[in-house]
Write a protein that holds these residues in place. Structure first.
Motif, PDB file in Angstrom:
ATOM      1  N   ARG A  26       0.837  -1.204   0.000  1.00 41.47           N
ATOM      2  CA  ARG A  26       0.000   0.000   0.000  1.00 41.47           C
ATOM      3  C   ARG A  26       0.872   1.255   0.000  1.00 41.47           C
ATOM      4  O   ARG A  26       0.516   2.266  -0.625  1.00 41.47           O
ATOM      5  CB  ARG A  26      -0.921  -0.021   1.225  1.00 41.47           C
ATOM      6  CG  ARG A  26      -2.022   1.008   1.174  1.00 41.47           C
ATOM      7  CD  ARG A  26      -2.968   0.844   2.366  1.00 41.47           C
ATOM      8  NE  ARG A  26      -4.219   1.543   2.171  1.00 41.47           N
ATOM      9  CZ  ARG A  26      -4.376   2.852   2.332  1.00 41.47           C
ATOM     10  NH1 ARG A  26      -3.364   3.599   2.694  1.00 41.47           N
ATOM     11  NH2 ARG A  26      -5.555   3.414   2.129  1.00 41.47           N
TER      12      ARG A  26
ATOM     13  N   GLN B 297       3.550   1.759  -1.525  1.00 43.22           N
ATOM     14  CA  GLN B 297       4.127   2.003  -2.848  1.00 43.22           C
ATOM     15  C   GLN B 297       3.099   2.528  -3.845  1.00 43.22           C
ATOM     16  O   GLN B 297       3.440   2.881  -4.969  1.00 43.22           O
ATOM     17  CB  GLN B 297       4.725   0.704  -3.390  1.00 43.22           C
ATOM     18  CG  GLN B 297       5.903   0.196  -2.578  1.00 43.22           C
ATOM     19  CD  GLN B 297       6.325  -1.188  -3.009  1.00 43.22           C
ATOM     20  OE1 GLN B 297       5.564  -2.149  -2.928  1.00 43.22           O
ATOM     21  NE2 GLN B 297       7.554  -1.292  -3.492  1.00 43.22           N
ATOM     22  N   ILE B 298       1.848   2.581  -3.433  1.00 44.97           N
ATOM     23  CA  ILE B 298       0.762   2.987  -4.332  1.00 44.97           C
ATOM     24  C   ILE B 298       0.152   4.278  -3.798  1.00 44.97           C
ATOM     25  O   ILE B 298      -0.092   4.409  -2.610  1.00 44.97           O
ATOM     26  CB  ILE B 298      -0.319   1.890  -4.394  1.00 44.97           C
ATOM     27  CG1 ILE B 298       0.293   0.574  -4.853  1.00 44.97           C
ATOM     28  CG2 ILE B 298      -1.448   2.306  -5.334  1.00 44.97           C
ATOM     29  CD1 ILE B 298      -0.607  -0.620  -4.636  1.00 44.97           C
ATOM     30  N   ARG B 299      -0.091   5.221  -4.697  1.00 49.86           N
ATOM     31  CA  ARG B 299      -0.742   6.466  -4.298  1.00 49.86           C
ATOM     32  C   ARG B 299      -1.558   6.992  -5.478  1.00 49.86           C
ATOM     33  O   ARG B 299      -1.267   6.653  -6.632  1.00 49.86           O
ATOM     34  CB  ARG B 299       0.287   7.503  -3.845  1.00 49.86           C
ATOM     35  CG  ARG B 299       1.264   7.934  -4.897  1.00 49.86           C
ATOM     36  CD  ARG B 299       2.383   8.795  -4.329  1.00 49.86           C
ATOM     37  NE  ARG B 299       3.246   9.251  -5.397  1.00 49.86           N
ATOM     38  CZ  ARG B 299       4.145   8.508  -6.029  1.00 49.86           C
ATOM     39  NH1 ARG B 299       4.311   7.248  -5.695  1.00 49.86           N
ATOM     40  NH2 ARG B 299       4.884   9.008  -7.000  1.00 49.86           N
TER      41      ARG B 299
ATOM     42  N   VAL C 141      -0.740   2.109 -12.866  1.00 51.37           N
ATOM     43  CA  VAL C 141      -0.575   0.741 -12.388  1.00 51.37           C
ATOM     44  C   VAL C 141      -1.232  -0.248 -13.340  1.00 51.37           C
ATOM     45  O   VAL C 141      -2.054   0.130 -14.179  1.00 51.37           O
ATOM     46  CB  VAL C 141      -1.187   0.557 -10.975  1.00 51.37           C
ATOM     47  CG1 VAL C 141      -0.457   1.393  -9.938  1.00 51.37           C
ATOM     48  CG2 VAL C 141      -2.672   0.890 -10.967  1.00 51.37           C
TER      49      VAL C 141
ATOM     50  N   VAL D 102      -4.395   5.480 -10.776  1.00 54.02           N
ATOM     51  CA  VAL D 102      -5.084   5.276  -9.500  1.00 54.02           C
ATOM     52  C   VAL D 102      -5.853   6.535  -9.101  1.00 54.02           C
ATOM     53  O   VAL D 102      -5.296   7.630  -9.063  1.00 54.02           O
ATOM     54  CB  VAL D 102      -4.072   4.909  -8.388  1.00 54.02           C
ATOM     55  CG1 VAL D 102      -4.774   4.811  -7.031  1.00 54.02           C
ATOM     56  CG2 VAL D 102      -3.342   3.618  -8.719  1.00 54.02           C
TER      57      VAL D 102
ATOM     58  N   LEU E  28      -7.390   4.351  -3.206  1.00 51.85           N
ATOM     59  CA  LEU E  28      -7.001   3.060  -2.643  1.00 51.85           C
ATOM     60  C   LEU E  28      -8.168   2.543  -1.824  1.00 51.85           C
ATOM     61  O   LEU E  28      -8.729   3.271  -1.005  1.00 51.85           O
ATOM     62  CB  LEU E  28      -5.764   3.207  -1.746  1.00 51.85           C
ATOM     63  CG  LEU E  28      -4.429   3.323  -2.479  1.00 51.85           C
ATOM     64  CD1 LEU E  28      -4.236   4.693  -3.073  1.00 51.85           C
ATOM     65  CD2 LEU E  28      -3.302   2.994  -1.550  1.00 51.85           C
TER      66      LEU E  28
ATOM     67  N   VAL F 192      -7.705  -1.091  -5.762  1.00 55.80           N
ATOM     68  CA  VAL F 192      -7.784   0.333  -6.089  1.00 55.80           C
ATOM     69  C   VAL F 192      -8.922   0.593  -7.064  1.00 55.80           C
ATOM     70  O   VAL F 192      -9.399  -0.320  -7.738  1.00 55.80           O
ATOM     71  CB  VAL F 192      -6.462   0.866  -6.720  1.00 55.80           C
ATOM     72  CG1 VAL F 192      -5.291   0.736  -5.773  1.00 55.80           C
ATOM     73  CG2 VAL F 192      -6.174   0.192  -8.042  1.00 55.80           C
TER      74      VAL F 192
ATOM     75  N   VAL G  92      -3.894  -4.322  -7.634  1.00 56.73           N
ATOM     76  CA  VAL G  92      -2.649  -3.909  -8.288  1.00 56.73           C
ATOM     77  C   VAL G  92      -1.676  -5.081  -8.339  1.00 56.73           C
ATOM     78  O   VAL G  92      -1.355  -5.691  -7.324  1.00 56.73           O
ATOM     79  CB  VAL G  92      -1.995  -2.722  -7.542  1.00 56.73           C
ATOM     80  CG1 VAL G  92      -0.655  -2.370  -8.166  1.00 56.73           C
ATOM     81  CG2 VAL G  92      -2.919  -1.523  -7.540  1.00 56.73           C
TER      82      VAL G  92
ATOM     83  N   THR H 241       3.332  -1.673 -10.641  1.00 56.19           N
ATOM     84  CA  THR H 241       3.305  -0.266 -11.041  1.00 56.19           C
ATOM     85  C   THR H 241       3.884  -0.214 -12.449  1.00 56.19           C
ATOM     86  O   THR H 241       4.725  -1.029 -12.820  1.00 56.19           O
ATOM     87  CB  THR H 241       4.136   0.611 -10.087  1.00 56.19           C
ATOM     88  OG1 THR H 241       5.444   0.091 -10.004  1.00 56.19           O
ATOM     89  CG2 THR H 241       3.513   0.671  -8.706  1.00 56.19           C
TER      90      THR H 241
ATOM     91  N   ASP I 145       6.572   4.725 -13.413  1.00 54.37           N
ATOM     92  CA  ASP I 145       6.368   5.157 -12.037  1.00 54.37           C
ATOM     93  C   ASP I 145       7.247   4.397 -11.037  1.00 54.37           C
ATOM     94  O   ASP I 145       7.133   4.610  -9.834  1.00 54.37           O
ATOM     95  CB  ASP I 145       4.904   5.010 -11.649  1.00 54.37           C
ATOM     96  CG  ASP I 145       4.034   6.066 -12.299  1.00 54.37           C
ATOM     97  OD1 ASP I 145       4.441   7.240 -12.256  1.00 54.37           O
ATOM     98  OD2 ASP I 145       2.995   5.731 -12.851  1.00 54.37           O
TER      99      ASP I 145
END
Length: 68
Positions: free
Chosen positions: A5, A7-9, A14, A32, A35, A48, A58, A61, A65
């Protein structure tokens, strides 16, 4: 191992697998928007919502990114 989580924003690109595509493993690329998984990790990937409204987990990525 899918990204965590942390690493994802929102705003990053993704590759997700949607529920109906799980048997085939077909990936969908998108940006994204939100989340949906609260835990820091999930064995099948963080869930997501993309800016297109599609929802999935996901798997990776996008190369643009990585490390961002």
């Amino acid at each position: 191992m899918p990204p965590t989580r942390a690493q994802i924003r929102p705003g990053i690109t993704v590759d997700i697998v949607q529920k109906q595509d799980q048997p085939s493993g077909k990936l969908t690329r998108g940006v994204v928007a939100a989340l949906l998984t609260k835990s820091p990790t999930h064995p099948h990937g963080i869930k997501v919502r993309l800016t297109t409204g599609q929802v999935g987990r996901v798997q990776a990525t996008a190369p643009d990114d990585l490390g961002a």
